[in-house]
Design a protein around this motif. Structure first.
Motif, short mmCIF file in Angstrom:
data_model
loop_
_atom_site.label_atom_id
_atom_site.label_comp_id
_atom_site.label_asym_id
_atom_site.label_seq_id
_atom_site.Cartn_x
_atom_site.Cartn_y
_atom_site.Cartn_z
N ASP A 191 0.86 -1.19 0.00
CA ASP A 191 0.00 0.00 0.00
C ASP A 191 0.89 1.23 0.00
N VAL A 192 1.04 1.85 -1.17
CA VAL A 192 1.90 3.03 -1.32
C VAL A 192 1.10 4.09 -2.05
N ASP A 193 1.03 5.29 -1.46
CA ASP A 193 0.39 6.40 -2.15
C ASP A 193 1.19 7.66 -1.86
N GLY A 194 1.11 8.60 -2.81
CA GLY A 194 1.83 9.84 -2.62
C GLY A 194 2.41 10.36 -3.92
N LEU A 195 3.40 11.24 -3.80
CA LEU A 195 3.99 11.94 -4.93
C LEU A 195 4.80 11.00 -5.81
N ILE A 196 4.63 11.10 -7.11
CA ILE A 196 5.49 10.43 -8.08
C ILE A 196 6.08 11.48 -9.00
N TRP A 197 7.27 11.22 -9.52
CA TRP A 197 7.91 12.16 -10.43
C TRP A 197 8.93 11.42 -11.28
N ASP A 198 9.29 12.02 -12.39
CA ASP A 198 10.40 11.53 -13.20
C ASP A 198 10.87 12.63 -14.12
N ALA A 199 12.10 12.48 -14.57
CA ALA A 199 12.70 13.42 -15.52
C ALA A 199 13.50 12.62 -16.53
N GLY A 200 13.64 13.16 -17.73
CA GLY A 200 14.36 12.43 -18.76
C GLY A 200 14.61 13.25 -20.00
N VAL A 201 15.03 12.54 -21.04
CA VAL A 201 15.32 13.18 -22.32
C VAL A 201 14.66 12.39 -23.44
N ILE A 202 14.33 13.10 -24.52
CA ILE A 202 13.84 12.50 -25.76
C ILE A 202 14.73 12.99 -26.88
N TRP A 203 15.35 12.05 -27.59
CA TRP A 203 16.29 12.40 -28.66
C TRP A 203 15.86 11.70 -29.94
N ARG A 204 15.55 12.47 -30.99
CA ARG A 204 15.11 11.93 -32.27
C ARG A 204 15.85 12.65 -33.39
N PRO A 205 17.09 12.26 -33.63
CA PRO A 205 17.89 12.97 -34.66
C PRO A 205 17.45 12.67 -36.08
N SER A 206 16.72 11.57 -36.28
CA SER A 206 16.26 11.23 -37.63
C SER A 206 15.07 10.28 -37.51
N ARG A 207 14.46 9.96 -38.63
CA ARG A 207 13.34 9.01 -38.64
C ARG A 207 13.80 7.61 -38.26
N ARG A 208 15.09 7.36 -38.35
CA ARG A 208 15.62 6.02 -38.09
C ARG A 208 16.17 5.85 -36.69
N THR A 209 16.19 6.91 -35.90
CA THR A 209 16.78 6.83 -34.56
C THR A 209 15.90 7.53 -33.55
N SER A 210 15.65 6.86 -32.42
CA SER A 210 14.82 7.43 -31.37
C SER A 210 15.28 6.91 -30.02
N LEU A 211 15.49 7.84 -29.08
CA LEU A 211 15.91 7.49 -27.72
C LEU A 211 15.02 8.20 -26.72
N GLU A 212 14.58 7.46 -25.70
CA GLU A 212 13.82 8.04 -24.60
C GLU A 212 14.28 7.38 -23.31
N ALA A 213 14.69 8.19 -22.32
CA ALA A 213 15.21 7.66 -21.06
C ALA A 213 14.66 8.48 -19.90
N HIS A 214 14.20 7.79 -18.85
CA HIS A 214 13.59 8.46 -17.70
C HIS A 214 14.13 7.86 -16.40
N VAL A 215 14.23 8.70 -15.39
CA VAL A 215 14.54 8.27 -14.02
C VAL A 215 13.64 9.06 -13.09
N GLY A 216 13.17 8.44 -12.03
CA GLY A 216 12.28 9.13 -11.11
C GLY A 216 11.95 8.29 -9.90
N ARG A 217 10.78 8.54 -9.33
CA ARG A 217 10.36 7.82 -8.14
C ARG A 217 8.93 7.33 -8.33
N ARG A 218 8.74 6.03 -8.08
CA ARG A 218 7.43 5.40 -8.19
C ARG A 218 7.44 4.13 -7.35
N TYR A 219 6.28 3.71 -6.90
CA TYR A 219 6.14 2.52 -6.04
C TYR A 219 6.98 2.64 -4.76
#
Length: 546
Positions: free
Chosen positions: A305-333
Motif C-alpha cells: 500500500d503506497v500512495d503519494g507523490l510520483i515524479w520523473d525526468a528524462g530526455v527524448i532524442w530523435r535525430p532522424s526518422r531512423r533513430t529514437s531514444l527516450e530515457a527516464h529516471v524518477g520515483r514510483r512505487y
C-alpha cells in the motif's frame, strides 16, 4: 518420463506496464493517407514423421506422426490491419497413447477503425505451452516434460481514441484482458519441498486518458495532463492489484532533435488478497484443480500500500526518422524507477531495439501488456523442427520478442528488466538475435499462506538467434538456437538452464508442395532434478501450401 517438444514459447516484454502517462500506440492505429486493402493469406497443411531420442538420463526412442494445419495472414487496409499466425497439431504415437496430443499455438494482434482516424478497436491473443519446473520457472522452447506441462492462453481487447480539440491532442484507451494457465497438477511438488502455487487465471482492466499540446502550439513548451487506472483480479487467493494515478508533464525543446521532459503527479497502489481455507487441523485445503482454496469469508489482507507523490525526468532524442531514444529516471512505487527505449534502423534492412521497464502486476498483466506492445504487421518466428512459435515476431521496425515466461507463481510482483533485439537482412538471407533479463520481486500479505514469498526474487535471462535464407530458386533453410536461465530466490527453489539448436531444410517439389527435413538437440538442467535431460530429434515430412 515422457518428453515432447514445446508447443509455443512466450514472453515477458513489459514496456507498456511502466509508462506513467499514456503511450500512444502508433502500431495499432491506422495511418492517415493510407489507401487500398491488401490481404496476405498463407494456409498450409503438413504431415511429418518425428523421431525423438532421449540421450539422458534414459535411452528411449519414440516415434510419432505429426499432422498439422495452420495459417499465416497479414491484413493491411485503410481502416483495419493485423497479423495472425495460428497452428493446430495432432501427434499420433505408436503403441504409447501418452504421446497423443492436440495442441493449438499462435499469436495474433490487429485493429479495426470504428471512426476513421479517431476511434479504433484493437485486440491480441496468444496460445502456447511450456514446462513448469518445481521452482516455478518456465523456459522458451525446452523439451516439455508431460507431467509438468502447462498450457497458457492470453487475450485482450479494447478501444483507442485519438483526436484533437484545437491545439490539444487527446489520446485515450480502454482494455480488458484475460489470462489462463491450465496445468494437470497446479501445485508442483518435489520431494521434501513445499508445494508451489501455480497461477490459475486473472482478468485485467486498464483505462487511460492523456491531453497534451506540442511545443510551439501555442506555448514554447509542451504541456500534458493525464491519468489512469490499472487493475488485475487474480483467482488464486483472490489477489488484487490496483494502481490509480494522475500526473502533469512538461516538454522543453533544447534543439530540433532533443528535448528535456519532466513530470509530477500522484499515485495510489494497493495489493491485497485473502488467505487459504484451512480444515479443522489447520491444514490448507487444496481443490480438485490442485490449487489452494480461497477462504472467501476471511477479510482482505494488505500486501502493498503506497500512495503519494510520483515524479520523473528524462530526455527524448530523435535525430532522424531512423533513430529514437527516450530515457527516464524518477520515483514510483515508493522507490527509484528507471524506464526507457532506444530504436535504431541504420539501414532499411537492419534494426535494433532496446527497452527498459518497471511495473507492479501479476502474471496475467505481463502477458496482456506484452501482447499490446506487439506491432500489428509481423511474421511470427517458429521452431525450425516443429513449427512451434518461438516468442519472437519480425516487423517492419525489426524483431519484437515477448521474451520468456519467467516465474509462473501466482503471487503478484514488481517486475524490472531489459530486452534487446537486432535483425538484419543481406540479400536472400536474414538473421536476428534477441536477449533479455527479467527480475521479479514478489509481493504477498503477511499472515497468509503466500507470506513466505514476500520479498523473494526470481530472475530470468534468455538469448535466441535465428538465421534463414534461400538456396537457389527451389530450396531454403532455417537455423535457430536458444538459451534460457532461471534463478529462483526461494529456499527450496533452484536454477534451471535450458538450451538447444535446430536446423531445417525445405525443397519445393511442385508450386504448392514441398519436402522438409529437420534435426534438433535440446538440453534441460534443473537443480531440482537428479539428472539432466538431453534429447535429439529428427523430422521428415511434406507441406502443402494453398
Amino acid at each position: 518420463m515422457r518428453l515432447t517438444h514445446s508447443f509455443g514459447a512466450a514472453m515477458t516484454a513489459l514496456a507498456m506496464i511502466a509508462s506513467p502517462a499514456l503511450a500512444q500506440d502508433n502500431a495499432g492505429a491506422p495511418q492517415r493517407g493510407q489507401s487500398g486493402r491488401a490481404v496476405e493469406l498463407s494456409p498450409y497443411i503438413e504431415v511429418s514423421q518425428v523421431v525423438l531420442a532421449e540421450l539422458s538420463p534414459g535411452d528411449d526412442v519414440l516415434t510419432y506422426t505429426q499432422v498439422a494445419a495452420g495459417v499465416d495472414a497479414v491484413l493491411t487496409g485503410r481502416n483495419s490491419g493485423g497479423s495472425v499466425s495460428l497452428r493446430y497439431e495432432r501427434n499420433i504415437s505408436y503403441g504409447d497413447d501418452q504421446l497423443d496430443s492436440d495442441t493449438i499455438s499462435g499469436v495474433a494482434r490487429g485493429y479495426m477503425s470504428i471512426v476513421p482516424n479517431t476511434v479504433t478497436l484493437e485486440a491480441g491473443a496468444l496460445a502456447s505451452r511450456t514446462t513448469v519446473d518445481g521452482s516455478g520457472g518456465t523456459s522458451a522452447n525446452p523439451l516439455v516434460v508431460q507431467d509438468q506441462e502447462s498450457r497458457i492462453y492470453s487475450a485482450y481487447a479494447g478501444p483507442n481514441v485519438t483526436t484533437r480539440a484545437g491545439d490539444v491532442h487527446v489520446n485515450a484507451l480502454g482494455r480488458v484482458g484475460y489470462t489462463r494457465v491450465e496445468s494437470p497438477d497446479a501445485i508442483v511438488t518435489t520431494a521434501g519441498a513445499e508445494p508451489l502455487d501455480v497461477f490459475d487465471d486473472s482478468v485485467t482492466y486498464r483505462g487511460e486518458v492523456h491531453l497534451a499540446t506540442k511545443p510551439g502550439e501555442p506555448l514554447p513548451v509542451g504541456i500534458a495532463v493525464g491519468g489512469g487506472i490499472f487493475q488485475e483480479d487474480i483467482s488464486n487467493l483472490d489477489q488484487r492489484v490496483r494502481d490509480i494515478h494522475w500526473r502533469s508533464d512538461v516538454t522543453v525543446p533544447v534543439s530540433p532533435t532533443l528535448a528535456v521532459v519532466g513530470g509530477v503527479g500522484y499515485e495510489d497502489v494497493e495489493i491485497s488478497s485473502r488467505d487459504v481455507l484451512r480444515d479443522a487441523n489447520g491444514t490448507p485445503v487444496v481443490g480438485s484443480d490442485g490449487r489452494f482454496v480461497t477462504d472467501t469469508s476471511a477479510p482482505r489482507r494488505i500486501a502493498f500500500d503506497v500512495d503519494g507523490l510520483i515524479w520523473d525526468a528524462g530526455v527524448i532524442w530523435r535525430p532522424s526518422r531512423r533513430t529514437s531514444l527516450e530515457a527516464h529516471v524518477g520515483r514510483r512505487y515508493g522507490s527509484t524507477t528507471y524506464y526507457g527505449s532506444f530504436a535504431w534502423a541504420p539501414s532499411p534492412r537492419s534494426a535494433f531495439n532496446l527497452s527498459v521497464y518497471d511495473g507492479v502486476t501479476g502474471f496475467g498483466g505481463v502477458l496482456t501488456n506484452s501482447l499490446a506492445a506487439l506491432p500489428t504487421k509481423f511474421e511470427a518466428t517458429r521452431n525450425a523442427l516443429t513449427g512451434d512459435f518461438s516468442g519472437c515476431v519480425a516487423g517492419e521496425t525489426g524483431a519484437n520478442c515477448l521474451g520468456v515466461f519467467g516465474s509462473i507463481r501466482s503471487s503478484t510482483f514488481r517486475g524490472r528488466g531489459v530486452q534487446a533485439s537486432y535483425s538484419r537482412q543481406v540479400g536472400r538471407y536474414s538473421a536476428a538475435v534477441a536477449a533479455g533479463y527479467d527480475r521479479r520481486k514478489f509481493i504477498a500479505a503477511p499472515g497468509t499462506i503466500l507470506a513466505a514469498a514476500n520479498g523473494v526474487t526470481d530472475e530470468s535471462y534468455y538469448i535466441t538467434t535465428s538465421v534463414s535464407g534461400e538456396l537457389g530458386a527451389n530450396a531454403g533453410f532455417t537455423v535457430g538456437s536458444y538459451v534460457n536461465w532461471f534463478e529462483s530466490g526461494f529456499a527450496d527453489g533452484g536454477d534451471v538452464v535450458a538450451m538447444g539448436s535446430s536446423a531445417s531444410y525445405r525443397r519445393t517439389l511442385t508450386p504448392n508442395l514441398s519436402a522438409r527435413a529437420a534435426v534438433s538437440l535440446d538440453y534441460l538442467d534443473s537443480d531440482l532434478s537428479p539428472e539432466d535431460i538431453k534429447a535429439a530429434s529428427g523430422l521428415l515430412g511434406l507441406r502443402y501450401d494453398f
